[in-house]
Design a protein around this motif. Structure first.
Motif, short mmCIF file in Angstrom:
data_model
loop_
_atom_site.label_atom_id
_atom_site.label_comp_id
_atom_site.label_asym_id
_atom_site.label_seq_id
_atom_site.Cartn_x
_atom_site.Cartn_y
_atom_site.Cartn_z
N VAL A 168 -2.97 -5.34 11.78
CA VAL A 168 -2.88 -4.91 10.39
C VAL A 168 -3.35 -6.01 9.44
N ALA A 169 -2.94 -7.25 9.71
CA ALA A 169 -3.20 -8.34 8.77
C ALA A 169 -4.67 -8.73 8.74
N VAL A 170 -5.32 -8.78 9.89
CA VAL A 170 -6.71 -9.27 9.94
C VAL A 170 -7.67 -8.34 9.20
N PRO A 171 -7.68 -7.02 9.47
CA PRO A 171 -8.59 -6.16 8.70
C PRO A 171 -8.32 -6.22 7.20
N TRP A 172 -7.04 -6.25 6.83
CA TRP A 172 -6.70 -6.31 5.41
C TRP A 172 -7.21 -7.61 4.78
N LEU A 173 -7.06 -8.71 5.51
CA LEU A 173 -7.50 -10.01 5.00
C LEU A 173 -9.01 -10.04 4.81
N VAL A 174 -9.76 -9.52 5.78
CA VAL A 174 -11.22 -9.56 5.68
C VAL A 174 -11.71 -8.59 4.61
N LEU A 175 -11.11 -7.41 4.55
CA LEU A 175 -11.51 -6.46 3.51
C LEU A 175 -11.22 -7.00 2.12
N ASP A 176 -10.07 -7.64 1.98
CA ASP A 176 -9.70 -8.19 0.67
C ASP A 176 -10.66 -9.29 0.24
N ARG A 177 -11.18 -10.01 1.23
CA ARG A 177 -12.05 -11.14 0.89
C ARG A 177 -13.51 -10.73 0.73
N THR A 178 -13.99 -9.78 1.54
CA THR A 178 -15.41 -9.44 1.54
C THR A 178 -15.70 -8.06 0.98
N GLY A 179 -14.75 -7.13 1.11
CA GLY A 179 -15.00 -5.75 0.71
C GLY A 179 -15.96 -5.02 1.62
N SER A 180 -16.28 -5.61 2.76
CA SER A 180 -17.28 -5.04 3.68
C SER A 180 -16.60 -4.49 4.92
N ALA A 181 -16.76 -3.19 5.17
CA ALA A 181 -16.21 -2.58 6.38
C ALA A 181 -16.93 -3.09 7.62
N LEU A 210 1.29 11.10 15.93
CA LEU A 210 1.21 9.87 16.72
C LEU A 210 2.54 9.13 16.77
N SER A 211 3.26 9.10 15.67
CA SER A 211 4.57 8.44 15.67
C SER A 211 5.56 9.20 16.54
N THR A 212 5.43 10.53 16.59
CA THR A 212 6.28 11.32 17.47
C THR A 212 6.05 10.96 18.93
N THR A 237 4.14 -2.49 13.98
CA THR A 237 3.14 -2.05 13.00
C THR A 237 3.76 -1.84 11.63
N ALA A 238 4.96 -1.24 11.60
CA ALA A 238 5.65 -1.05 10.32
C ALA A 238 6.00 -2.39 9.68
N MET A 239 6.48 -3.34 10.49
CA MET A 239 6.80 -4.67 9.97
C MET A 239 5.54 -5.35 9.47
N ALA A 240 4.42 -5.14 10.17
CA ALA A 240 3.18 -5.77 9.75
C ALA A 240 2.76 -5.30 8.36
N GLY A 241 2.86 -3.99 8.13
CA GLY A 241 2.51 -3.47 6.80
C GLY A 241 3.36 -4.07 5.71
N ARG A 267 6.39 0.06 23.75
CA ARG A 267 6.32 1.17 22.79
C ARG A 267 7.12 0.85 21.53
N THR A 268 8.25 0.17 21.68
CA THR A 268 9.05 -0.20 20.51
C THR A 268 8.30 -1.19 19.63
N ALA A 269 7.66 -2.17 20.27
CA ALA A 269 6.88 -3.15 19.51
C ALA A 269 5.72 -2.49 18.78
N THR A 270 5.11 -1.48 19.42
CA THR A 270 4.01 -0.77 18.77
C THR A 270 4.48 -0.04 17.53
N ALA A 271 5.65 0.62 17.64
CA ALA A 271 6.16 1.39 16.50
C ALA A 271 6.73 0.48 15.41
N ALA A 272 7.64 -0.42 15.80
CA ALA A 272 8.31 -1.27 14.81
C ALA A 272 7.40 -2.40 14.34
#
Length: 421
Positions: A25-38, A254-256, A149-153, A142-147
């Motif tokens: 979550v953090a890396v794409p957000w960081l790069v998008l925020d800095r460059t605006g390039s997908a 997907l969360s289900t 990602t939410a914590m990352a956001g 599976r718990t780390a994937t669900a929780a």
């Protein structure tokens, strides 16, 4: 004290997986925020993901020779050290961030493989079955994937992308500390004095090539991972838009799956060893695989799709620990590092082209045709191991001593009824 090693491995996995979800979550957000390039964002993220399976395979001989405990600690502390660079020297330029993530990807692959190898040994030390240890590890994943990602956001929103990297580094540091203090290495395969690294790598490849049941499982992993990626990246979003649904329906489905798989993985850890293997496999793969695609092809309403995805999560949590247990049983302990990492590398081979396959099918046949073709291909892929393997006869691992490039077939023995799974 008997549970110390298993608790340590599971806790370390929880920290590492949570850190990885935070990075997704953090890396794409960081790069998008800095460059605006997908495009630049995709390139940076790919540099972390692409080396993952390849470096696992290359680390296979080292996992067997040096031991998974050291590889796990070395990989995690390397990733943590790289991720603290922004804290020490300020926000890195894009080229340095890309290089950082490339190093993290190279270190994370072997470290993740090492923890996977430690689970059955730690479970045995705790007096627990392999299927129980693997079931608990699946639930942690599976718990780390669900929780995670939410914590990352939340962390990215409150602290920003740079500081979120610090949190990921701290988690990896904790994972290193836990493994170092709680886990002991299994007995390692020292091999022959004249056996080179490439000889050992070829030994793992030769074992997999000569083992028909493992080849069947590997082929199934390749095809199903490719089709899963086609579904996730292309077909599911297109289905939602074509039906007039928004992203909420996709996220809920997907969360289900994730929540249901946590519950069934815990159930598998509790009584999975007593379930009939072939029936468990068939129920698990049929409910969690082709049904997720075919329900979309049938044009059912979102409520029905979400219900089917809940059943898919239950099936996924049941059969994944079973397949992991079977690999542990079929592969001699001294070869697990080389063979399991090779299987993982093959399993990941179809993921990069999965989205492309989904797009091609969509363009040439339309959504409904693409969904039916993927669903039927998924069905064929998961049914093949059902008749290629003798599920009623658990395979006793071969002794580790006679390891040569030319490998004899694994011996099959019938266990007493009380031990049959």
């Amino acid at each position: 004290m008997r549970w110390r090693g298993l608790s340590g491995v599971l806790s370390s996995q929880a920290c590492t997986l949570s850190a990885n979800r935070l990075l997704t979550v953090a890396v794409p957000w960081l790069v998008l925020d800095r460059t605006g390039s997908a495009a630049q964002t995709g390139l940076v993220v790919a540099c972390q993901v692409l080396p993952y399976a390849f470096t696992q395979w290359l680390a296979g001989p080292l996992l067997d020779r040096i031991g998974p405990r050291r590889i796990s600690a070395t990989g995690d502390i390397t990733s943590a050290s790289v991720l603290v660079i922004p804290a020490l020297f300020g926000t890195p330029p894009l080229w340095l961030l890309t290089l950082m993530l490339l190093v993290v990807g190279c270190a994370d692959g072997p470290a993740s493989a090492a923890k996977r190898l430690l689970v059955p040994f730690a479970a045995a030390d705790a007096g627990q079955s392999t299927v129980r240890g693997v079931g608990l590890a699946t639930a942690v994943e599976r718990t780390a994937t669900a929780a995670g990602t939410a914590m990352a956001g939340w962390l990215v929103a409150t602290l920003g992308g740079d500081r979120a990297l610090w949190v990921a580094a701290a988690m990896l540091g904790v994972a290193t500390l836990i493994v170092t203090m709680t886990v002991t290495d299994p007995v390692r395969d020292r091999g022959r004095d004249d056996e080179s690294y490439f000889d050992r790598l070829r030994t793992g490849t030769a074992f997999l090539r000569a083992h028909s049941p493992l080849r069947a499982l590997t082929a199934m992993f390749v095809v199903t991972n490719l089709l899963d990626q086609a579904l996730m990246a292309v077909l599911l979003p297109v289905w939602a838009r074509a039906g007039g649904h928004d992203a909420t329906v996709v996220g809920l489905a997907l969360s289900t799956v994730g929540l249901a798989s946590i519950a069934s993985a815990l159930a598998s850890a509790g009584f999975g060893a007593r379930l009939p293997r072939r029936a468990t496999y068939l129920i698990g793969v049929l409910s969690s695989g082709p049904t997720r695609i075919i329900v979309l092809a049938l044009g059912l309403p979102p409520e029905a799709v979400i219900a089917v995805y809940a059943l898919a999560g239950i099936g996924s949590g049941l059969f994944n620990p079973l397949l992991e247990t079977i690999q542990v049983e079929l592969i001699p302990a001294a070869l697990r590092g080389r063979v399991q990492t090779l299987i993982t590398a093959w399993a990941w081979a179809g993921i990069p082209v999965g989205g492309l396959v989904g797009a091609v099918l969509l363009n040439f046949g339309g959504l409904t045709t693409a969904l039916w073709l993927c669903g039927l291909a998924y069905l064929a892929a998961v049914l093949r191991p059902a008749w290629k393997m003798d599920w009623s006869l658990p395979v006793t691992p071969a002794p580790a001593a006679p390891l040569t490039i030319t490998l004899a077939p694994v011996a099959v023995r019938r266990r007493v009824p009380a031990q049959r799974r």
